[in-house]
Write an enzyme that holds these catalytic residues in place. Structure first.
Site, PDB file in Angstrom:
ATOM      1  N   GLU A 115       0.897  -1.187   0.036  1.00  0.00           N
ATOM      2  CA  GLU A 115       0.205  -0.134  -0.074  1.00  0.00           C
ATOM      3  C   GLU A 115       0.854   1.134  -0.021  1.00  0.00           C
ATOM      4  OE1 GLU A 115      -2.973  -0.315   3.102  1.00  0.00           O
ATOM      5  OE2 GLU A 115      -3.707  -2.498   1.968  1.00  0.00           O
ATOM      6  N   HIS A 125     -18.363  -9.895   5.691  1.00  0.00           N
ATOM      7  CA  HIS A 125     -16.975  -9.350   6.071  1.00  0.00           C
ATOM      8  C   HIS A 125     -16.162 -10.137   7.071  1.00  0.00           C
ATOM      9  CE1 HIS A 125     -14.040  -6.131   7.630  1.00  0.00           C
ATOM     10  NE2 HIS A 125     -13.600  -6.387   6.529  1.00  0.00           N
ATOM     11  N   GLU A 159     -12.894  -9.772   8.517  1.00  0.00           N
ATOM     12  CA  GLU A 159     -11.571  -9.054   9.003  1.00  0.00           C
ATOM     13  C   GLU A 159     -10.700 -10.227   9.741  1.00  0.00           C
ATOM     14  OE1 GLU A 159      -9.740  -6.076   7.958  1.00  0.00           O
ATOM     15  OE2 GLU A 159      -8.237  -7.686   9.036  1.00  0.00           O
ATOM     16  N   HIS A 217      -8.842  -8.335   1.006  1.00  0.00           N
ATOM     17  CA  HIS A 217      -8.027  -7.344   1.089  1.00  0.00           C
ATOM     18  C   HIS A 217      -6.666  -7.520   2.124  1.00  0.00           C
ATOM     19  CE1 HIS A 217     -10.612  -3.788   0.305  1.00  0.00           C
ATOM     20  NE2 HIS A 217     -11.037  -4.819  -0.255  1.00  0.00           N
ATOM     21  N   GLU A 218      -5.753  -6.645   1.882  1.00  0.00           N
ATOM     22  CA  GLU A 218      -4.225  -7.111   2.348  1.00  0.00           C
ATOM     23  C   GLU A 218      -4.220  -8.514   1.914  1.00  0.00           C
ATOM     24  OE1 GLU A 218      -6.832  -5.953   4.848  1.00  0.00           O
ATOM     25  OE2 GLU A 218      -6.386  -4.024   4.058  1.00  0.00           O
ATOM     26  N   GLU A 220      -7.721  -6.523  -2.891  1.00  0.00           N
ATOM     27  CA  GLU A 220      -7.170  -4.959  -2.972  1.00  0.00           C
ATOM     28  C   GLU A 220      -5.692  -5.118  -3.307  1.00  0.00           C
ATOM     29  OE1 GLU A 220      -7.149  -1.587   0.682  1.00  0.00           O
ATOM     30  OE2 GLU A 220      -6.331  -3.532   1.137  1.00  0.00           O
ATOM     31  N   GLU A 224      -9.355   3.946   0.489  1.00  0.00           N
ATOM     32  CA  GLU A 224      -9.400   4.176   2.055  1.00  0.00           C
ATOM     33  C   GLU A 224      -8.136   5.190   2.363  1.00  0.00           C
ATOM     34  OE1 GLU A 224      -8.385   0.489   3.977  1.00  0.00           O
ATOM     35  OE2 GLU A 224      -6.611   0.254   2.905  1.00  0.00           O
TER      36      GLU A 224
HETATM   37  C1  NOJ Z   1      -8.644  -2.702   5.469  1.00  0.00           C
HETATM   38  C2  NOJ Z   1      -9.444  -2.880   4.333  1.00  0.00           C
HETATM   39  O1  NOJ Z   1      -8.490  -2.463   3.092  1.00  0.00           O
HETATM   40  C3  NOJ Z   1     -10.652  -1.962   4.609  1.00  0.00           C
HETATM   41  O2  NOJ Z   1     -11.551  -2.062   3.180  1.00  0.00           O
HETATM   42  C4  NOJ Z   1     -11.355  -2.307   5.572  1.00  0.00           C
HETATM   43  O3  NOJ Z   1     -12.366  -1.490   5.931  1.00  0.00           O
HETATM   44  C5  NOJ Z   1     -10.576  -2.443   6.926  1.00  0.00           C
HETATM   45  N1  NOJ Z   1      -9.286  -2.988   6.636  1.00  0.00           N
HETATM   46  C6  NOJ Z   1     -11.156  -2.878   8.078  1.00  0.00           C
HETATM   47  O4  NOJ Z   1     -11.337  -4.276   7.896  1.00  0.00           O
HETATM   48 CA    CA Z   2      -6.294  -1.959   2.962  1.00  0.00          CA
END
Ligand code: NOJ
Ligand code: CA
Length: 681
Positions: free
Chosen positions: A181, A383, A385, A463-464, A482, A488
């Site tokens: 990033e 989602h 995470e 993502h990541e 991503e 973001e």
């Molecule tokens: C990083 C992600 O790129 C983002 O889209 C997300 O909202 C946050 N992490 C929280 O999970």
């Molecule tokens: Ca990110």
């Protein structure tokens, strides 16, 4: 499989695959691209070290570049090789993407297979396979099963890319804490340090090259380390152990790839990345429909609400219902909700062990919302995470996917927020380990997630993530990711994404595959009212320029209702395509892309620039000849400028056009343009 007949190949006819065993051993082997412009030669030097070269129209492009491996527990595999034999073959086939930027992909290449054997007592064998396309080269190592190489503990791969001349390069750093990033650097090729791939370069003679890899399966990703001048070598991305890769022979490495084009647009038009991946091994993924979505998301990034319960929880039943209503009203089929599950009140960054992937917070009524969404023709987007805790996620994976399936979620956005090298893994004996986002463990983790997700008819948007290497062909439920600096950063980034960021992304990161960039912030304001470095029209253009089969409309619903004229484009734009054409472009400066809606007659055009005003000439010859179209143009106003309040200056206008017309596409500083070409019946 349509193998071209030898006659069709003409004078350059290549024999069908067969190892040519000749004595004395051949010193080199050569293959050319189908159009004859590229030539690859593999040979050994006086010390028996194998190397390859690439020439374009007879001019060296890659000077002799070494190949081989270092092991943690065995002598390196690099010297004292003898070419035992080689064979060539040719293939010209076509296949279809279930979703994508192009429906039909042609795979026209020639292959050279070289068998090498050590002349020493160890006598280990290694094969090199080169595939040469008109627009580039891919090659990989194949290590057959053999007594002196049963399990390879690879410390590093010593693959070189010795570029024959200097030029400019666009790159982000490898091995840095923020993974991939970063904003892109533009430097002489001869001053790149350690870089991520794709690494894009423009050589002194104008040739454009992008070095990357394809089919990263059960192996570590690579960075590129400049050794001296314009000579680079691979550095495998580490893992928790001394060996960066551990594999039992037989095995193959990922493909090392070079897209080679005469100009910047040619880089993106290449299908080499996808063609070097294996065909779909999941089968039917029709549960995934390319679509646009809104979400309880931007409000968290600008601190209007948060993921955790305090001070303001975003993922409440009432707030999600409001988003579902908005989605249904404006024809979006997905609503992403973040912060819906237990675990966000912990210090989750880099440690997601508090997350529960099937336990909602008390103020999020999952069942009610799933039913409510379904009634309105909308689906929730899940989602997960993980805070980078891959083992913890795997321990709940089936529960996570069951939950998604039971709540009508056909897409789950995963996330691995953790600094580089801080992926959490529980080792085979319960011991704590730290891995890298692009290491071998991570490569395998992502495939385990995809396979489980497929069993529950779920597509994944990571993502990541690990870097994209075209695996969407093999695992077509891996729909987006991503893996670069996304929207973001326009909420809280210091700095925000610069005006040329997307013109950089298009010719670097996007060569790898789709990105969930999450465009469309028409309010042009981030956290604390800070301005985005963009015009409003540019936000629209991103829907065409930055491809993803899941495209977010990232702004707050209430902001869209203040910008309805521009929002119309986000409503109308397609997300799945039959055709893509890159009409012009210069890396990091500007690009214009035209795409034809899958199964439809509309074309869409997006152009983005940098901080300079630009005037681009675009021929509409991609439109069907003899047909009339209405061009619905969303352009920067004449006074538009990302540096002033005039960033909101946008003109929406219509004009009649045909394939014979030429348009002047004007971009303001920080600007863009979006056009829908609607077929007039
Ligand atoms: C990083 C992600 O790129 C983002 O889209 C997300 O909202 C946050 N992490 C929280 O999970
Ligand atoms: Ca990110």
């Amino acid at each position: 499989m349509m193998l071209r007949t030898l006659a069709a190949l003409g004078a350059l006819a290549l024999a069908a695959p067969a190892i040519a065993q000749t004595a004395p051993a051949p010193k080199s082997a050569t293959i050319t691209s189908p159009d004859g412009h590229l030539q690859v030669t593999v040979a050994t030097d006086n010390d028996g070290r194998p190397f390859y070269t690439v020439a374009r129209d007879g001019k060296p492009l890659v000077n002799p570049s070494m190949l081989g491996f270092l092991f943690t527990d065995a002598p390196k595999l690099q010297r004292n090789f003898r070419i035992e034999g080689s064979s060539t073959s040719a293939s010209d086939t076509s296949w279809e993407q279930p979703w994508g930027e192009w429906k039909t992909i042609r795979d026209n290449h020639r292959e050279l297979r070289v068998r090498l054997k050590e002349t020493t007592a160890l006598g280990r064998v290694m094969e090199l396979v080169f595939r040469v396309f008109d627009d580039g080269v891919g090659f990989r190592y194949e290590l057959p099963g053999q007594p002196n190489l049963k399990t390879a503990h690879i410390l590093d791969e010593m693959t070189e890319f010795s570029i024959a001349e200097d030029g400019e390069a666009w790159w982000i750093p490898g091995s840095e804490w923020n993974r991939d990033e970063y904003l892109y650097n533009r430097t002489p090729l001869s001053s790149v340090p350690l870089a991520h791939t794709p690494l894009t370069m423009k050589l002194a003679d104008g040739t454009h090259v992008a070095i990357h890899e394809a089919a990263l399966v059960d192996y570590a990703g690579t960075w590129l380390q400049r050794v001296e001048g314009t000579r680079f070598k691979t550095v495998l991305i580490p893992g928790a152990g001394a060996a960066k890769v551990t594999r039992d022979a037989p095995f193959v490495t990922p493909w090392r790839t070079m897209i080679i084009a005469k100009d910047a647009p040619g880089l993106y038009m290449s299908h080499l990345e996808l063609n070097l991946n294996e065909p779909n091994k999941l089968g039917d993924v029709s549960y995934f429909k390319p679509s646009k979505y809104v979400g309880v998301w931007w409000e968290m990034h600008i601190d209007k609400s948060g993921w955790g319960s305090k001070p303001v929880h975003g993922a409440t039943t009432a707030n999600v219902q409001r988003h579902i209503d908005f989605a249904a009203k404006y024809g979006f089929s997905g609503v992403l909700v973040e912060g819906w599950n237990v675990g966000w009140d912990t210090a989750w960054f880099g440690d997601g062990k508090g997350f529960d992937f099937d336990r909602p917070t008390p103020d999020f009524d999952a069942k009610l919302l799933a039913d409510y969404a379904k009634k309105k023709g909308v689906a929730l987007i899940g989602h997960n995470e993980t805070g980078g805790s891959m083992s913890h996620y795997e321990s709940q994976l089936e529960r996570a996917m069951t939950f998604a399936h039971d709540h009508g979620e056909h897409v789950v956005k995963t996330g691995y927020v953790a600094d580089a090298g801080q992926i959490e893994r529980v080792g085979p004996n319960g011991e704590p380990m730290r891995e890298w986002h692009d290491g071998q463990f991570s490569a395998n983790h992502h495939l385990r997630v995809l396979e489980m997700a497929h069993r529950y008819q779920v597509a994944i948007d990571a993502h990541e993530p690990i870097k994209d290497t075209g695996l969407r062909r093999t695992y077509p439920n891996w729909v987006s990711r991503e893996g670069a600096r996304g929207m973001e950063y326009n909420a809280w980034g210091e700095p925000k994404n610069l005006p040329n960021h997307e013109s950089n992304l298009f010719f670097t990161r996007m060569l790898a595959g789709p990105m969930d960039f999450t465009p469309g912030v028409l309010s042009l304001t981030g956290k604390g009212g800070t301005p985005l470095l963009s015009t409003e029209a540019k936000q629209l253009a991103l829907y065409v320029v930055l491809y993803s089969p899941v495209q977010m409309a990232a702004d707050l619903p209430e902001n869209y209702e203040k910008h309805l004229a521009a929002f119309q484009f986000i409503h109308d734009v397609a997300v799945d395509w039959d055709e893509t054409r890159v009409l012009n472009g210069a890396v990091g400066e500007y690009v214009t892309v035209a795409r034809k809606a899958r199964g439809g007659s509309d074309w869409f055009l997006g152009a983005v620039g940098d901080d300079e005003p630009r005037s681009l000439t675009v021929q509409l010859s991609f439109l069907d000849t003899g047909k009339r179209y209405e061009a619905q143009v969303y352009r920067d106003g004449d006074d538009a400028d990302y540096r002033t309040e005039k960033r909101h200056s946008i003109v929406v206008e219509k004009r009649a056009v045909t394939a014979g017309d030429t348009l002047t596409v004007k971009l303001a500083p920080g600007g863009g343009q979006a056009i829908r070409f609607r077929l007039v019946k």
